[in-house]
Design a protein around this motif. Structure first.
Motif, PDB file in Angstrom:
ATOM      1  N   VAL A  11      27.704 -50.462  -2.197  1.00 39.20           N
ATOM      2  CA  VAL A  11      26.462 -50.013  -1.562  1.00 39.20           C
ATOM      3  C   VAL A  11      25.375 -51.063  -1.790  1.00 39.20           C
ATOM      4  N   LEU A  12      24.567 -51.324  -0.759  1.00 34.32           N
ATOM      5  CA  LEU A  12      23.462 -52.281  -0.859  1.00 34.32           C
ATOM      6  C   LEU A  12      22.139 -51.548  -0.885  1.00 34.32           C
ATOM      7  N   PHE A  13      21.237 -52.012  -1.741  1.00 35.98           N
ATOM      8  CA  PHE A  13      19.875 -51.509  -1.799  1.00 35.98           C
ATOM      9  C   PHE A  13      18.946 -52.658  -1.445  1.00 35.98           C
ATOM     10  N   GLY A  14      17.901 -52.373  -0.699  1.00 40.36           N
ATOM     11  CA  GLY A  14      16.916 -53.408  -0.422  1.00 40.36           C
ATOM     12  C   GLY A  14      16.445 -53.366   1.012  1.00 40.36           C
ATOM     13  N   PRO A  15      15.583 -54.304   1.339  1.00 35.13           N
ATOM     14  CA  PRO A  15      15.154 -55.402   0.473  1.00 35.13           C
ATOM     15  C   PRO A  15      14.121 -54.946  -0.561  1.00 35.13           C
ATOM     16  N   TYR A  16      14.022 -55.759  -1.616  1.00 35.66           N
ATOM     17  CA  TYR A  16      13.041 -55.562  -2.677  1.00 35.66           C
ATOM     18  C   TYR A  16      11.660 -55.703  -2.048  1.00 35.66           C
ATOM     19  N   THR A  17      10.768 -54.771  -2.341  1.00 36.87           N
ATOM     20  CA  THR A  17       9.459 -54.768  -1.687  1.00 36.87           C
ATOM     21  C   THR A  17       8.369 -55.333  -2.583  1.00 36.87           C
ATOM     22  N   GLY A  18       7.362 -55.889  -1.946  1.00 41.85           N
ATOM     23  CA  GLY A  18       6.218 -56.447  -2.655  1.00 41.85           C
ATOM     24  C   GLY A  18       5.566 -57.531  -1.823  1.00 41.85           C
ATOM     25  N   PRO A  62       6.248 -46.065  -7.762  1.00 39.72           N
ATOM     26  CA  PRO A  62       7.693 -45.851  -7.873  1.00 39.72           C
ATOM     27  C   PRO A  62       8.353 -45.326  -6.600  1.00 39.72           C
ATOM     28  N   GLN A  63       7.586 -44.738  -5.703  1.00 42.81           N
ATOM     29  CA  GLN A  63       8.148 -44.287  -4.426  1.00 42.81           C
ATOM     30  C   GLN A  63       8.342 -45.465  -3.470  1.00 42.81           C
ATOM     31  N   LEU A  64       7.355 -46.334  -3.426  1.00 44.05           N
ATOM     32  CA  LEU A  64       7.367 -47.471  -2.513  1.00 44.05           C
ATOM     33  C   LEU A  64       8.186 -48.647  -3.062  1.00 44.05           C
ATOM     34  N   HIS A  65       8.075 -48.891  -4.344  1.00 46.41           N
ATOM     35  CA  HIS A  65       8.714 -50.050  -4.979  1.00 46.41           C
ATOM     36  C   HIS A  65       9.720 -49.599  -6.042  1.00 46.41           C
ATOM     37  N   TRP A  66      10.600 -48.665  -5.703  1.00 48.99           N
ATOM     38  CA  TRP A  66      11.521 -48.077  -6.669  1.00 48.99           C
ATOM     39  C   TRP A  66      12.472 -49.102  -7.271  1.00 48.99           C
ATOM     40  N   MET A  67      12.807 -50.162  -6.540  1.00 43.81           N
ATOM     41  CA  MET A  67      13.729 -51.172  -7.076  1.00 43.81           C
ATOM     42  C   MET A  67      13.111 -51.921  -8.254  1.00 43.81           C
ATOM     43  N   ALA A  68      11.777 -51.970  -8.317  1.00 45.69           N
ATOM     44  CA  ALA A  68      11.093 -52.637  -9.426  1.00 45.69           C
ATOM     45  C   ALA A  68      11.237 -51.849 -10.722  1.00 45.69           C
ATOM     46  N   LYS A  69      11.655 -50.610 -10.635  1.00 46.24           N
ATOM     47  CA  LYS A  69      11.796 -49.751 -11.812  1.00 46.24           C
ATOM     48  C   LYS A  69      13.194 -49.822 -12.422  1.00 46.24           C
ATOM     49  N   ILE A  70      14.091 -50.590 -11.825  1.00 41.80           N
ATOM     50  CA  ILE A  70      15.448 -50.735 -12.360  1.00 41.80           C
ATOM     51  C   ILE A  70      15.408 -51.745 -13.498  1.00 41.80           C
ATOM     52  N   ASN A  71      15.930 -51.346 -14.641  1.00 42.77           N
ATOM     53  CA  ASN A  71      15.887 -52.167 -15.842  1.00 42.77           C
ATOM     54  C   ASN A  71      16.998 -53.205 -15.896  1.00 42.77           C
TER      55      ASN A  71
END
Length: 189
Positions: A11-18, A62-71
């Protein structure tokens, strides 16, 4: 943490937002020690140089940029996502099935690790329990760290199936036996 159904491998997630920040501008942010700690480096199409960064900011929604919350994982074997760049964007690909309740973890890269003071040469070299009483012994075949000489001897010995427990030693032994003629049936490729 995966709060839904199991996420299958691939599964692919993205693109990373910002916000895209050009490299020169980001260097000034770094000099001022104003980095968010959430930016991904974007390389040119030939992977020769950094052209900028995708940065969701200091306190990303965290809703808009949820990928930034992945450790980032503490050990590489805990990693279950791999980050990659495609067409100037960052994506995460699921490496193994991720069951419900399991944390999503992506390796941020060696530059980030070095900035955090992680010595890359020693990451995951010793994976046994640490008691600091015995000196760790390293397997000369596979590089795995062992809790003392007894554990290393056990690792290098043969198991119940008459194969070496160390997979690298077993593979080397199979090649040696094939080359010496000790093995009667050898697959030729």
């Amino acid at each position: 943490v995966n709060r839904g159904e199991a996420i299958p491998e691939g599964v692919l997630f993205g693109p990373y937002t910002g916000e895209f920040i050009p490299a020169a501008e980001y260097e000034e942010i770094k000099k001022a020690k104003m980095e968010s700690g959430n930016a991904w480096e974007i390389r040119d199409q030939y992977n020769n140089k950094t052209v900028g960064y995708i940065d969701p900011g200091m306190n990303p929604d965290p809703q808009l940029h949820w990928m930034a919350k992945i450790n980032c994982p503490n050990k590489t074997q805990e990693q279950n996502l791999v980050g990659f760049q495609l067409a100037g964007q960052i994506y995460y690909r699921v490496m193994v099935d991720i069951p419900r309740g399991k944390e999503l973890l992506v390796w941020y890269g060696s530059t980030y690790a070095e900035e955090m003071g992680i010595e890359l040469e020693t990451v995951d070299k010793y994976t046994g329990e640490e008691d600091h009483v015995k000196e760790a012994m390293m397997c000369g075949y596979c590089g795995t760290g062992m809790d003392g000489e007894k554990k290393l001897e056990e690792h290098l010995g043969k198991g119940g199936n008459n194969k070496y427990r160390c997979g690298a030693k077993q593979a080397e032994e199979m090649v040696r036996m094939a080359e010496s003629g000790e093995r009667k049936f050898v697959c030729k490729v």
